[in-house]
Design a protein around this motif. Structure first.
Motif, PDB file in Angstrom:
ATOM      1  N   GLY A  69      11.251  54.748   3.250  1.00 50.58           N
ATOM      2  CA  GLY A  69      12.283  55.690   2.830  1.00 50.58           C
ATOM      3  C   GLY A  69      12.421  56.818   3.827  1.00 50.58           C
ATOM      4  O   GLY A  69      11.655  56.943   4.774  1.00 50.58           O
ATOM      5  N   ALA A  70      13.424  57.658   3.620  1.00 51.51           N
ATOM      6  CA  ALA A  70      13.677  58.770   4.525  1.00 51.51           C
ATOM      7  C   ALA A  70      12.728  59.925   4.227  1.00 51.51           C
ATOM      8  O   ALA A  70      12.314  60.132   3.088  1.00 51.51           O
ATOM      9  N   ILE A  71      12.391  60.671   5.272  1.00 47.80           N
ATOM     10  CA  ILE A  71      11.533  61.853   5.123  1.00 47.80           C
ATOM     11  C   ILE A  71      12.144  63.019   5.882  1.00 47.80           C
ATOM     12  O   ILE A  71      12.919  62.825   6.810  1.00 47.80           O
ATOM     13  N   CYS A  72      11.761  64.229   5.491  1.00 43.98           N
ATOM     14  CA  CYS A  72      12.219  65.421   6.195  1.00 43.98           C
ATOM     15  C   CYS A  72      11.468  65.543   7.511  1.00 43.98           C
ATOM     16  O   CYS A  72      10.247  65.435   7.558  1.00 43.98           O
ATOM     17  N   ASN A  73      12.250  65.733   8.569  1.00 45.67           N
ATOM     18  CA  ASN A  73      11.685  65.824   9.901  1.00 45.67           C
ATOM     19  C   ASN A  73      12.512  66.818  10.697  1.00 45.67           C
ATOM     20  O   ASN A  73      13.601  67.186  10.297  1.00 45.67           O
ATOM     21  N   PHE A  74      12.003  67.224  11.855  1.00 43.52           N
ATOM     22  CA  PHE A  74      12.762  68.117  12.721  1.00 43.52           C
ATOM     23  C   PHE A  74      13.944  67.379  13.320  1.00 43.52           C
ATOM     24  O   PHE A  74      13.888  66.169  13.523  1.00 43.52           O
ATOM     25  N   GLU A  75      15.006  68.135  13.605  1.00 42.37           N
ATOM     26  CA  GLU A  75      16.147  67.554  14.296  1.00 42.37           C
ATOM     27  C   GLU A  75      15.678  67.065  15.651  1.00 42.37           C
ATOM     28  O   GLU A  75      14.711  67.578  16.207  1.00 42.37           O
ATOM     29  N   ASP A  76      16.375  66.071  16.199  1.00 45.65           N
ATOM     30  CA  ASP A  76      16.028  65.559  17.518  1.00 45.65           C
ATOM     31  C   ASP A  76      15.992  66.687  18.528  1.00 45.65           C
ATOM     32  O   ASP A  76      16.794  67.609  18.478  1.00 45.65           O
ATOM     33  N   ASP A  77      15.062  66.580  19.454  1.00 37.88           N
ATOM     34  CA  ASP A  77      14.914  67.528  20.553  1.00 37.88           C
ATOM     35  C   ASP A  77      14.508  68.922  20.098  1.00 37.88           C
ATOM     36  O   ASP A  77      14.612  69.869  20.857  1.00 37.88           O
ATOM     37  N   GLU A  78      14.066  69.068  18.890  1.00 40.36           N
ATOM     38  CA  GLU A  78      13.609  70.384  18.447  1.00 40.36           C
ATOM     39  C   GLU A  78      12.137  70.294  18.095  1.00 40.36           C
ATOM     40  O   GLU A  78      11.730  69.496  17.273  1.00 40.36           O
ATOM     41  N   GLU A  79      11.354  71.111  18.752  1.00 35.77           N
ATOM     42  CA  GLU A  79       9.921  71.138  18.485  1.00 35.77           C
ATOM     43  C   GLU A  79       9.637  72.201  17.433  1.00 35.77           C
ATOM     44  O   GLU A  79      10.426  73.101  17.212  1.00 35.77           O
ATOM     45  N   GLY A  80       8.504  72.106  16.825  1.00 36.15           N
ATOM     46  CA  GLY A  80       8.072  73.098  15.859  1.00 36.15           C
ATOM     47  C   GLY A  80       6.631  72.827  15.520  1.00 36.15           C
ATOM     48  O   GLY A  80       6.042  71.857  15.976  1.00 36.15           O
ATOM     49  N   CYS A  81       6.050  73.700  14.722  1.00 33.93           N
ATOM     50  CA  CYS A  81       4.677  73.469  14.289  1.00 33.93           C
ATOM     51  C   CYS A  81       4.524  73.932  12.849  1.00 33.93           C
ATOM     52  O   CYS A  81       5.217  74.834  12.394  1.00 33.93           O
ATOM     53  N   GLU A  82       3.607  73.283  12.159  1.00 30.11           N
ATOM     54  CA  GLU A  82       3.352  73.606  10.760  1.00 30.11           C
ATOM     55  C   GLU A  82       1.971  74.211  10.647  1.00 30.11           C
ATOM     56  O   GLU A  82       0.993  73.654  11.146  1.00 30.11           O
ATOM     57  N   VAL A  83       1.894  75.371  10.005  1.00 25.89           N
ATOM     58  CA  VAL A  83       0.629  76.059   9.792  1.00 25.89           C
ATOM     59  C   VAL A  83       0.589  76.491   8.334  1.00 25.89           C
ATOM     60  O   VAL A  83       1.486  77.190   7.867  1.00 25.89           O
ATOM     61  N   ASN A  84      -0.426  76.048   7.608  1.00 23.08           N
ATOM     62  CA  ASN A  84      -0.594  76.383   6.188  1.00 23.08           C
ATOM     63  C   ASN A  84       0.659  76.080   5.369  1.00 23.08           C
ATOM     64  O   ASN A  84       1.064  76.868   4.529  1.00 23.08           O
ATOM     65  N   GLY A  85       1.314  74.940   5.646  1.00 24.38           N
ATOM     66  CA  GLY A  85       2.476  74.521   4.880  1.00 24.38           C
ATOM     67  C   GLY A  85       3.780  75.187   5.277  1.00 24.38           C
ATOM     68  O   GLY A  85       4.825  74.886   4.730  1.00 24.38           O
ATOM     69  N   ARG A  86       3.742  76.078   6.238  1.00 29.10           N
ATOM     70  CA  ARG A  86       4.965  76.746   6.714  1.00 29.10           C
ATOM     71  C   ARG A  86       5.297  76.202   8.091  1.00 29.10           C
ATOM     72  O   ARG A  86       4.423  76.027   8.922  1.00 29.10           O
ATOM     73  N   VAL A  87       6.587  75.960   8.334  1.00 28.23           N
ATOM     74  CA  VAL A  87       7.032  75.417   9.605  1.00 28.23           C
ATOM     75  C   VAL A  87       7.597  76.546  10.461  1.00 28.23           C
ATOM     76  O   VAL A  87       8.431  77.326   9.996  1.00 28.23           O
TER      77      VAL A  87
END
Length: 120
Positions: A69-87
């Motif tokens: 199934g589909a999942i929430c992910n970052f848009e293409d070409d966009e980096e990010g990081c998750e710390v303590n459940g916050r992106v």
């Protein structure tokens, strides 16, 4: 081929909006009808259950072919990081505690201490 209308009019929503987990804002569902909790990074999503766009997340259907199934992910070409459940977005500076200041870089994060260590 079967077509289904996903959005009913008029809207029928619960009287009391849901209580969202910390870090998940209340948003309108995919029909623009009812308030729901935005889905977070890695959570399942679909047309009705939308991802948290304020965190730069989109519903990624590329995993749907594998049957998960589909999942929430970052848009293409966009980096990010998750710390303590916050992106955090690429380049964003944040303070996870009173002793550290961190910056999101290339999908990871680097931190510097805010307090001087008592070195004896």
């Amino acid at each position: 081929q079967v077509c289904a209308q996903l959005c009913r009019r008029p809207c029928y929503c619960p009287w009391v909006p849901p209580r969202c987990p910390r870090g998940s804002p209340l948003v309108l569902d995919g029909c623009g009808c009812c308030k729901i909790c935005a889905r977070r990074l890695g959570e399942p999503c679909d047309f009705l259950h939308v991802c948290d766009q304020s965190q730069g997340l989109v519903c990624d259907y590329s995993t749907a072919a594998t049957g998960t199934g589909a999942i929430c992910n970052f848009e293409d070409d966009e980096e990010g990081c998750e710390v303590n459940g916050r992106v955090y977005r690429e380049g964003e500076v944040f303070q996870p505690s009173c002793k550290l200041q961190c910056r999101c870089l290339d999908g990871g994060f680097t931190c510097v201490p805010l307090c001087q260590e008592d070195v004896r």
